[in-house]
Design a protein around this motif. Structure first.
Motif, PDB file in Angstrom:
ATOM      1  N   THR A  21       0.855  -1.198   0.000  1.00 15.54           N
ATOM      2  CA  THR A  21       0.000   0.000   0.000  1.00 15.54           C
ATOM      3  C   THR A  21       0.884   1.240   0.000  1.00 15.54           C
ATOM      4  OG1 THR A  21      -1.697  -1.180   1.264  1.00 15.54           O
ATOM      5  CG2 THR A  21      -1.857   1.213   1.176  1.00 15.54           C
ATOM      6  N   ILE A  22       0.639   2.127  -0.956  1.00 18.48           N
ATOM      7  CA  ILE A  22       1.411   3.365  -1.070  1.00 18.48           C
ATOM      8  C   ILE A  22       0.484   4.530  -0.752  1.00 18.48           C
ATOM      9  CG2 ILE A  22       2.668   4.872  -2.653  1.00 18.48           C
ATOM     10  CD1 ILE A  22       2.940   1.853  -4.128  1.00 18.48           C
ATOM     11  N   GLU A  23       0.885   5.359   0.194  1.00 18.44           N
ATOM     12  CA  GLU A  23       0.086   6.525   0.599  1.00 18.44           C
ATOM     13  C   GLU A  23       0.934   7.787   0.549  1.00 18.44           C
ATOM     14  OE1 GLU A  23      -3.358   4.969   3.705  1.00 18.44           O
ATOM     15  OE2 GLU A  23      -1.603   6.033   4.467  1.00 18.44           O
ATOM     16  N   ILE A  24       0.319   8.862   0.046  1.00 24.50           N
ATOM     17  CA  ILE A  24       0.972  10.176   0.038  1.00 24.50           C
ATOM     18  C   ILE A  24      -0.013  11.190   0.605  1.00 24.50           C
ATOM     19  CG2 ILE A  24       2.250  11.875  -1.317  1.00 24.50           C
ATOM     20  CD1 ILE A  24       2.463   9.799  -3.550  1.00 24.50           C
ATOM     21  N   LYS A  25       0.407  11.913   1.636  1.00 22.48           N
ATOM     22  CA  LYS A  25      -0.414  12.979   2.217  1.00 22.48           C
ATOM     23  C   LYS A  25       0.387  14.278   2.196  1.00 22.48           C
ATOM     24  CE  LYS A  25      -1.508   9.867   5.788  1.00 22.48           C
ATOM     25  NZ  LYS A  25      -1.773   9.627   7.195  1.00 22.48           N
ATOM     26  N   SER A  26      -0.288  15.395   1.984  1.00 18.34           N
ATOM     27  CA  SER A  26       0.430  16.677   2.000  1.00 18.34           C
ATOM     28  C   SER A  26      -0.424  17.769   2.636  1.00 18.34           C
ATOM     29  CB  SER A  26       0.848  17.094   0.586  1.00 18.34           C
ATOM     30  OG  SER A  26      -0.271  17.474  -0.186  1.00 18.34           O
ATOM     31  N   LEU A  27       0.266  18.679   3.329  1.00 21.05           N
ATOM     32  CA  LEU A  27      -0.344  19.858   3.933  1.00 21.05           C
ATOM     33  C   LEU A  27       0.487  21.073   3.532  1.00 21.05           C
ATOM     34  CD1 LEU A  27      -0.981  18.418   7.510  1.00 21.05           C
ATOM     35  CD2 LEU A  27      -2.708  18.811   5.756  1.00 21.05           C
ATOM     36  N   ASN A  28       0.014  22.257   3.885  1.00 19.61           N
ATOM     37  CA  ASN A  28       0.741  23.459   3.466  1.00 19.61           C
ATOM     38  C   ASN A  28       2.023  23.669   4.273  1.00 19.61           C
ATOM     39  OD1 ASN A  28      -1.085  24.116   5.690  1.00 19.61           O
ATOM     40  ND2 ASN A  28      -0.379  26.193   5.449  1.00 19.61           N
ATOM     41  N   SER A  29       3.020  24.215   3.589  1.00 22.15           N
ATOM     42  CA  SER A  29       4.312  24.521   4.212  1.00 22.15           C
ATOM     43  C   SER A  29       5.024  25.544   3.322  1.00 22.15           C
ATOM     44  CB  SER A  29       5.157  23.254   4.337  1.00 22.15           C
ATOM     45  OG  SER A  29       6.435  23.547   4.864  1.00 22.15           O
ATOM     46  N   LYS A  30       5.920  26.329   3.919  1.00 21.37           N
ATOM     47  CA  LYS A  30       6.630  27.340   3.128  1.00 21.37           C
ATOM     48  C   LYS A  30       7.515  26.703   2.068  1.00 21.37           C
ATOM     49  CE  LYS A  30       6.782  31.127   6.474  1.00 21.37           C
ATOM     50  NZ  LYS A  30       7.651  32.045   7.257  1.00 21.37           N
TER      51      LYS A  30
END
Length: 288
Positions: A21-30
């Protein structure tokens, strides 16, 4: 078209002996803040994975994970029989008890160091090729998620900019009344003093004072910044940092207009513009 930095992508690969299982999560950052969790037998591929993620996602706090679940009836961990036997014998000698308690001794022995040994699985290049394809699939999914998320942001930005433009038009209409109001207040203040004044000198001082309150340049620059923001919003690239800089310039002109307004109806409009701008500032932090 802009992209949000918030996103999620997932892809599942079923192999003969395991589920990956491959998961990618992203949130805001400079900047790009990349964290990866990869099983040890895939570690040699980590550098190439990080490069791929960086080139596709560009910016944001990104968490990348590969989870492996064994589905076949086999394991890479085995009992080190010779070591366990030796532990059992040593325990028997130490405790001076007979064979009837060998089960208990065995439970103790398998907890000892080196009682179990794990053979490190070698990387299968064919297996990794399939995993790499699914990493691409997860990337496509998170990019699609980011794009969809950005559509609502774009609509909100356009609404806020339209509201600021509308307030700016009202400011332009009030500007003539504002100047007359300032003149009347100054004239009344001098009249209340009940002193003789030099009309020519008064006119000169009034012109000098009104020049300080002039907001024509601010109105022009603010209108230009608002148009430029919309132009950059419509480009094919997503450049949240550039949009952030434009928002700063918009704020500067709004603040200067407010400090020069000296007229309550106009100051109310400036507060409205500031309110809309703050909402843009909050959301612009999430734009790639």
């Amino acid at each position: 078209m802009i992209q949000s930095m918030t996103g999620y992508g997932k892809s599942v690969l079923h192999l003969p002996s395991k589920k990956v299982t491959i998961e990618i999560k992203s949130l805001n950052s400079k900047n790009l803040d990349l964290n990866t969790r990869i099983p040890s037998y895939y570690k040699e591929k980590e550098l190439s994975v990080r490069k791929k993620l960086a080139s596709n996602l560009v910016r944001g706090k990104v968490d990348f994970s590969i989870y492996v679940e064994m589905t076949a009836d086999e394991t890479s961990t085995t009992v080190n029989k010779a070591v366990v036997k030796d532990y059992v014998q040593q325990l028997r000698n130490t405790m001076l008890i007979g064979g009837s308690d060998d089960v208990e001794l065995l439970k103790m022995a398998v907890r000892m160091p080196d009682a179990l040994k794990t053979e490190r699985a070698e990387l299968d290049e064919n297996e990794w090729t399939q995993i790499d394809i699914h990493i691409d699939e997860a990337l496509k999914e998170i990019i699609a998620y980011r794009t969809d998320e950005a559509k609502s942001l774009e609509d909100d930005f356009k609404l806020r900019i339209a509201n600021i433009k509308s307030a700016l038009e009202e400011v332009k209409k009030l500007d003539g009344d504002r100047i007359e109001n300032v003149k009347e207040r100054l004239q009344k203040a001098l009249t209340d003093l009940k002193v003789e004044i030099d009309e020519n000198r008064f006119e000169q001082e009034l012109i000098y004072y009104l020049e300080k309150l002039d907001i024509n340049e601010e109105k022009v620059r603010l209108a230009n910044h608002l148009d430029y923001f919309l132009e950059q919003l419509a480009t094919s690239d997503s450049n949240g940092k550039k949009l952030g800089f434009i928002v700063q310039e918009i704020g500067r002109e709004v603040n200067t207009t407010g400090s020069k307004a000296n007229f309550a109806p106009m100051q109310k409009l400036v507060i409205q513009m500031k309110d809309e701008l703050e909402k843009i500032k909050e959301q612009i932090l999430n734009v790639l």
